[in-house]
Design an enzyme around this catalytic site. Structure first.
Site, PDB file in Angstrom:
ATOM      1  N   GLY A  77       1.390  -1.150  -0.111  1.00 18.47           N
ATOM      2  CA  GLY A  77      -0.113   0.138   0.107  1.00 18.47           C
ATOM      3  C   GLY A  77       1.015   1.233  -0.412  1.00 18.47           C
ATOM      4  O   GLY A  77       2.107   1.486   0.048  1.00 18.47           O
ATOM      5  N   CYS A  78       0.205   2.239  -0.467  1.00 19.53           N
ATOM      6  CA  CYS A  78       0.837   3.403  -0.631  1.00 19.53           C
ATOM      7  C   CYS A  78       1.460   4.228   0.521  1.00 19.53           C
ATOM      8  O   CYS A  78       2.594   4.076   0.932  1.00 19.53           O
ATOM      9  CB  CYS A  78      -0.314   4.433  -1.379  1.00 19.53           C
ATOM     10  SG  CYS A  78      -1.374   4.707  -0.608  1.00 19.53           S
TER      11      CYS A  78
END
Length: 326
Positions: free
Chosen positions: A135-136
């Site tokens: 995930g970012c």
């Protein structure tokens, strides 16, 4: 020989970034770019930054001979798509959703998904058949904490404040992505409960066993389109000099993660696959700031970095992207 790459969910933001990168990747040939709602339409009609770059069209299905397939589907949809559209065992999968990131979800229909953070799992990625792209927020925060975990220096609670651009919410419309709501506005969401905390905790536990600290994470919605700025602090017995050496040594072989002597800001990394870190000691607190582009190092750029590692290419191939500072 070129790598034939397909994309499923081709109309979204992460797919658009993948196309921007892969169209100029010297070792990639694009296969099927699947979008059920846009099949038959030119890709540049949706991703209009690609006008003049390609005449490819969206397809209803993959071509079937892809070497690697990128899944750019919404969270929870990758498992459903793979169940309905099983891929050959020889086809590599790089999934950009959160469906396979946690250890409990890593096995699926005979596939083992490796968590695709190159700065942590490079050797496993090079041998992997399937990748769960991080995930970012998780990328930005883990790159702050990994050196401390490896040194056994995560001994107290960690506090994180991080702000992301509106593209982090994807293309689907909602109240909080409207221009009139976002502009001149900042808000928090999912305080202390963000879904990326799970993958962060599992990665840290790989390096520092019996980790027993809490991560207190406050995510913010920003009034800009792309980028993540994270500030992380925790009590530490390290001096500022010791901490900087620790970070520099940990990332000495990581081509996209750099420890900066100066304070960092988003314009240095937007449109690139870079993560910049800045380390300082203030009183008893070690403060580390981290900046990435949520769509590149936080998603599509990191996915291409993983593809490069899988196929034995230098991990920087096709990712020499320059930020626009002015």
């Amino acid at each position: 020989m070129k790598i034939k790459a397909g994309i499923v969910g081709g109309a979204g933001y992460t797919a658009g970034e993948l196309l921007r990168i892969l169209l100029h990747h010297e070792f990639v040939e694009l296969g099927g770019i699947v979008s059920s709602s846009n099949a038959g339409n030119p890709i540049y009609q949706v991703h209009d930054d690609l006008v003049g770059d390609t005449e490819l069209r969206f397809a209803a299905a993959l071509q079937g001979d892809e070497d690697v397939v990128f899944l750019c589907l919404g969270h929870g949809n990758s498992k459903a798509w793979l169940t309905q559209n099983p891929l050959p065992e020889t086809t590599h999968i790089i999934d950009l959703s959160n469906d396979f990131r946690l250890e409990a979800d890593a096995e699926f229909e005979g596939r083992e998904f490796v968590y695709g953070l190159p700065e942590l799992n490079k050797s496993q990625i090079q041998q992997a058949q399937s990748i769960a792209n991080p995930g970012c927020f998780a990328t930005a925060i883990q790159l702050v904490l990994l050196p401390l975990a490896q040194a056994g220096k995560l001994t107290d609670d960690v506090h994180v404040s991080a702000i992301t651009g509106s593209t982090g919410a994807g293309q689907s419309l909602s109240e909080t992505v409207h221009f009139s709501w976002r502009t001149n506005n900042v808000s928090i969401y999912k305080p202390f409960t963000h879904q990326h905390l799970g993958e962060i905790g599992e990665s840290l536990a790989q390096l520092q066993h019996e980790l027993a600290v809490d991560i207190h994470f406050i995510p913010y919605r920003g009034n800009f389109t792309r980028g993540i700025f994270a500030s992380v602090y925790t009590p530490s017995d390290l001096t500022q000099g010791e901490a900087r050496v620790l970070y520099q040594q940990f990332y000495q072989d990581a081509p996209f993660t750099t420890v900066s002597d100066k304070e960092v800001h988003l314009k240095q990394v937007v449109n690139t696959n870079k993560c910049l870190l800045h380390v300082q000691k203030l009183g008893k607190q070690l403060l580390i700031t981290s900046v990435i582009d949520n769509l590149v190092k936080g998603a599509s750029g990191q996915a291409v970095q993983n593809m490069n590692l899988i196929f034995g290419l230098p991990e920087t191939t096709g990712l020499g992207l320059k930020a626009g500072l002015f």
